[in-house]
Design a protein around this motif. Structure first.
Motif, PDB file in Angstrom:
ATOM      1  N   VAL A 119       0.891  -1.160   0.000  1.00  0.00           N
ATOM      2  CA  VAL A 119       0.000   0.000   0.000  1.00  0.00           C
ATOM      3  C   VAL A 119       0.929   1.210   0.000  1.00  0.00           C
ATOM      4  O   VAL A 119       1.547   1.536   1.007  1.00  0.00           O
ATOM      5  CB  VAL A 119      -0.945   0.001   1.214  1.00  0.00           C
ATOM      6  CG1 VAL A 119      -1.840   1.235   1.194  1.00  0.00           C
ATOM      7  CG2 VAL A 119      -1.791  -1.273   1.230  1.00  0.00           C
ATOM      8  N   HIS A 120       1.053   1.844  -1.149  1.00  0.00           N
ATOM      9  CA  HIS A 120       2.133   2.803  -1.394  1.00  0.00           C
ATOM     10  C   HIS A 120       1.567   4.109  -1.929  1.00  0.00           C
ATOM     11  O   HIS A 120       0.799   4.107  -2.889  1.00  0.00           O
ATOM     12  CB  HIS A 120       3.105   2.202  -2.417  1.00  0.00           C
ATOM     13  CG  HIS A 120       4.217   3.122  -2.812  1.00  0.00           C
ATOM     14  ND1 HIS A 120       5.281   3.397  -1.987  1.00  0.00           N
ATOM     15  CD2 HIS A 120       4.445   3.818  -3.954  1.00  0.00           C
ATOM     16  CE1 HIS A 120       6.112   4.218  -2.603  1.00  0.00           C
ATOM     17  NE2 HIS A 120       5.619   4.493  -3.790  1.00  0.00           N
ATOM     18  N   ARG A 121       1.956   5.209  -1.304  1.00  0.00           N
ATOM     19  CA  ARG A 121       1.490   6.507  -1.765  1.00  0.00           C
ATOM     20  C   ARG A 121       2.475   7.093  -2.769  1.00  0.00           C
ATOM     21  O   ARG A 121       3.686   7.117  -2.525  1.00  0.00           O
ATOM     22  CB  ARG A 121       1.311   7.469  -0.591  1.00  0.00           C
ATOM     23  CG  ARG A 121       0.652   8.787  -1.030  1.00  0.00           C
ATOM     24  CD  ARG A 121       0.066   9.533   0.148  1.00  0.00           C
ATOM     25  NE  ARG A 121      -0.765  10.631  -0.304  1.00  0.00           N
ATOM     26  CZ  ARG A 121      -1.650  11.251   0.458  1.00  0.00           C
ATOM     27  NH1 ARG A 121      -1.815  10.857   1.713  1.00  0.00           N
ATOM     28  NH2 ARG A 121      -2.374  12.246  -0.011  1.00  0.00           N
ATOM     29  N   THR A 122       1.953   7.583  -3.899  1.00  0.00           N
ATOM     30  CA  THR A 122       2.807   8.140  -4.933  1.00  0.00           C
ATOM     31  C   THR A 122       2.074   9.236  -5.679  1.00  0.00           C
ATOM     32  O   THR A 122       0.843   9.353  -5.588  1.00  0.00           O
ATOM     33  CB  THR A 122       3.257   7.042  -5.917  1.00  0.00           C
ATOM     34  OG1 THR A 122       4.284   7.546  -6.766  1.00  0.00           O
ATOM     35  CG2 THR A 122       2.102   6.573  -6.793  1.00  0.00           C
ATOM     36  N   GLU A 123       2.804  10.040  -6.404  1.00  0.00           N
ATOM     37  CA  GLU A 123       2.196  11.089  -7.214  1.00  0.00           C
ATOM     38  C   GLU A 123       1.944  10.562  -8.610  1.00  0.00           C
ATOM     39  O   GLU A 123       2.837  10.031  -9.271  1.00  0.00           O
ATOM     40  CB  GLU A 123       3.091  12.326  -7.274  1.00  0.00           C
ATOM     41  CG  GLU A 123       2.439  13.489  -8.021  1.00  0.00           C
ATOM     42  CD  GLU A 123       3.247  14.768  -7.939  1.00  0.00           C
ATOM     43  OE1 GLU A 123       3.601  15.312  -9.001  1.00  0.00           O
ATOM     44  OE2 GLU A 123       3.527  15.204  -6.793  1.00  0.00           O
ATOM     45  N   LEU A 124       0.721  10.714  -9.076  1.00  0.00           N
ATOM     46  CA  LEU A 124       0.327  10.257 -10.401  1.00  0.00           C
ATOM     47  C   LEU A 124       0.744  11.281 -11.458  1.00  0.00           C
ATOM     48  O   LEU A 124       1.067  12.421 -11.132  1.00  0.00           O
ATOM     49  CB  LEU A 124      -1.183  10.043 -10.433  1.00  0.00           C
ATOM     50  CG  LEU A 124      -1.757   9.134  -9.346  1.00  0.00           C
ATOM     51  CD1 LEU A 124      -3.273   9.071  -9.467  1.00  0.00           C
ATOM     52  CD2 LEU A 124      -1.158   7.746  -9.431  1.00  0.00           C
ATOM     53  N   PRO A 125       0.748  10.904 -12.731  1.00  0.00           N
ATOM     54  CA  PRO A 125       1.100  11.859 -13.785  1.00  0.00           C
ATOM     55  C   PRO A 125       0.242  13.122 -13.781  1.00  0.00           C
ATOM     56  O   PRO A 125       0.702  14.182 -14.196  1.00  0.00           O
ATOM     57  CB  PRO A 125       0.887  11.046 -15.071  1.00  0.00           C
ATOM     58  CG  PRO A 125       1.111   9.631 -14.657  1.00  0.00           C
ATOM     59  CD  PRO A 125       0.569   9.540 -13.266  1.00  0.00           C
ATOM     60  N   SER A 126      -0.994  13.019 -13.302  1.00  0.00           N
ATOM     61  CA  SER A 126      -1.886  14.183 -13.242  1.00  0.00           C
ATOM     62  C   SER A 126      -1.516  15.144 -12.127  1.00  0.00           C
ATOM     63  O   SER A 126      -2.041  16.256 -12.056  1.00  0.00           O
ATOM     64  CB  SER A 126      -3.330  13.718 -13.030  1.00  0.00           C
ATOM     65  OG  SER A 126      -3.448  13.066 -11.771  1.00  0.00           O
ATOM     66  N   GLY A 127      -0.622  14.728 -11.220  1.00  0.00           N
ATOM     67  CA  GLY A 127      -0.272  15.544 -10.065  1.00  0.00           C
ATOM     68  C   GLY A 127      -1.024  15.168  -8.807  1.00  0.00           C
ATOM     69  O   GLY A 127      -0.704  15.661  -7.725  1.00  0.00           O
ATOM     70  N   VAL A 128      -2.038  14.300  -8.923  1.00  0.00           N
ATOM     71  CA  VAL A 128      -2.797  13.847  -7.757  1.00  0.00           C
ATOM     72  C   VAL A 128      -1.971  12.821  -6.989  1.00  0.00           C
ATOM     73  O   VAL A 128      -1.361  11.922  -7.584  1.00  0.00           O
ATOM     74  CB  VAL A 128      -4.143  13.228  -8.180  1.00  0.00           C
ATOM     75  CG1 VAL A 128      -4.864  12.612  -6.989  1.00  0.00           C
ATOM     76  CG2 VAL A 128      -5.019  14.282  -8.836  1.00  0.00           C
ATOM     77  N   SER A 129      -1.932  12.941  -5.665  1.00  0.00           N
ATOM     78  CA  SER A 129      -1.269  11.964  -4.816  1.00  0.00           C
ATOM     79  C   SER A 129      -2.275  10.901  -4.409  1.00  0.00           C
ATOM     80  O   SER A 129      -3.352  11.224  -3.897  1.00  0.00           O
ATOM     81  CB  SER A 129      -0.684  12.649  -3.575  1.00  0.00           C
ATOM     82  OG  SER A 129      -0.044  11.711  -2.740  1.00  0.00           O
TER      83      SER A 129
END
Length: 432
Positions: A44-54
């Protein structure tokens, strides 16, 4: 509390070599090594998507199945941020401006319960079964269109038009209007990641569906839109806005998942000769049981939906040992969960005889895909007929030259060029 560094910066495990950065071109072509690392080290990993949404990515089967059925994870984008959604950073581009928000992918109980109950009345197993001859006729007609050429792009000539024409038939779109839908759907498919093209096609579809619903109210037929209009329960009926949104999402979700099922499935068979021989023998013998098993394995091994659609936490919750805060977006990575070695034996191997087929390709829980039976029917029919009629089918290029379309949720090919011995026997010329 959360890992803020993007997954691309995570060191690679030695047994797999370099892990490509999340959302890079290399990752789009083959995300499975990166997903294997995440499953083992950061499920379960938090990352920033290409859209800028985390957002949180969920990659293990157990946590994925839990998240898909957890009522604390809402499908309503308003649970995240109205501003984010209005900018199109979550959800389907253009659906808010086109007044198409009230569909099953965006709502929770009790509204979801009511709408699904009403829609299910018009989307029964009987209707799907009765549709089988039409799917077969469409399949044969499309193959007839390129069988004599000895070459084709299976996406453009086959995998793309088949589900478009099938879902148009099921919805009740007149034959003379179906090419317009093919054009609009093509805009959505080929401009994935380019919001303007998707928004224009959504606008065109919304306007057309409004007109078609008015027409069906005056002259109902034996089609899905007429069924949506007639559907009622204890005096409740779908509003015009709900009917338009439901017709749109059935079209939007129904066609691209099947395009990718056919395209990804064909590629998997073309690159696994032993499994292809098993599949071709089953198709030639009309072995429906094995064909059904094969489609389930193709869905598990390289399915059409890479990540489930957006979910948003409504309260603090623990998932895989990580604390998810209210409003946090959660994306369940179906492609990773369905290759989890804790759930599937030898998960990276393609085995059409695999008996354990409890994959998550069409979701789990109350949001399980309503159109899954139709997609499975189309997949069995399309792939079975293709490899039966064109037994010498082979790739026209090296597999490394194939490219995937951009996008976050779906996993599909831009093109699939093939060659084969030209066939002169035509089956579907008499179909209109």
């Amino acid at each position: 509390m959360s890992e803020q560094a993007p997954a691309a910066a995570v060191p690679s495990p030695p047994e797999h070599g370099p892990v490509p950065g999340l959302f890079s071109r290399e990752f789009a072509d083959d995300p499975y090594p990166a997903y294997a690392w995440l499953r083992e080290h950061a499920p379960v990993h938090r990352t920033e998507l290409p859209s800028g949404v985390s957002a949180w990515l969920v990659t293990r089967y157990a946590e994925a199945r839990q998240a898909l059925a957890d009522p604390r994870l809402s499908k309503n984008p308003a649970r995240h941020s109205a501003a984010e959604h209005s900018r199109g950073r979550v959800g389907i581009p253009g659906e808010r401006s086109a007044n198409l928000m009230t569909h099953l992918l965006n709502i929770d109980p009790p509204d979801h319960t009511r709408l699904r109950r009403l829609v299910s009345k018009a989307f029964t197993p009987r209707r799907v079964a009765e549709f089988a001859p039409r799917v077969q006729a469409l399949t044969d007609r499309l193959i007839d269109g390129f069988a004599a050429d000895g070459e084709a792009d299976l996406i453009d000539a086959f995998a793309f038009p088949l589900p478009i024409y099938a879902v148009c038939d099921m919805l009740g779109v007149p034959a003379e209007d179906q090419d317009s839908f093919r054009t609009w759907a093509g805009m959505m498919l080929h401009t994935a990641g380019k919001r303007g093209g998707v928004q224009r096609s959504v606008k065109h579809m919304r306007g057309y569906l409004a007109e078609l619903i008015h027409r069906k109210r005056r002259q109902p037929g034996d089609d899905l839109i007429s069924g949506l209009i007639r559907a009622s329960d204890h005096g409740e009926q779908l509003t015009e806005e709900e009917a338009a949104a439901m017709a749109f999402i059935l079209l939007f979700a129904g066609f691209e998942t099947t395009v990718n099922l056919i395209g990804n499935g064909a590629l998997a068979l073309l690159t696994h000769p032993e499994q292809r021989a098993v599949f071709r023998s089953a198709a030639a013998a009309g072995d429906e049981r094995l064909l059904a098993s094969a489609v389930e394995e193709l869905l598990r091994w390289d399915g059409p939906v890479e990540m489930a659609t957006w979910r948003f936490a409504t309260e603090p919750l623990l998932l895989g040992g990580r604390r998810i805060e209210p409003g946090d977006p959660v994306l369940v990575v179906l492609a990773a969960a369905d290759r989890d070695p804790a759930r599937f034996r030898d998960p990276d191997a393609l085995r059409l005889h695999r008996e354990d087929s409890q994959h998550l390709g069409y979701g789990h829980g109350i949001h399980y895909c309503l159109g899954a039976p139709l997609a499975r029917l189309e997949g069995r029919t399309a792939l079975g007929t293709l490899f039966s009629r064109l037994p010498e089918l082979r790739l026209a290029v090296d597999p490394g030259q194939l490219r995937r379309r951009g996008g976050l949720i779906m996993r599909g090919l831009r093109a699939l060029p093939v060659v084969f011995t030209p066939q002169t026997h035509v089956l579907g010329q008499d179909e209109n």
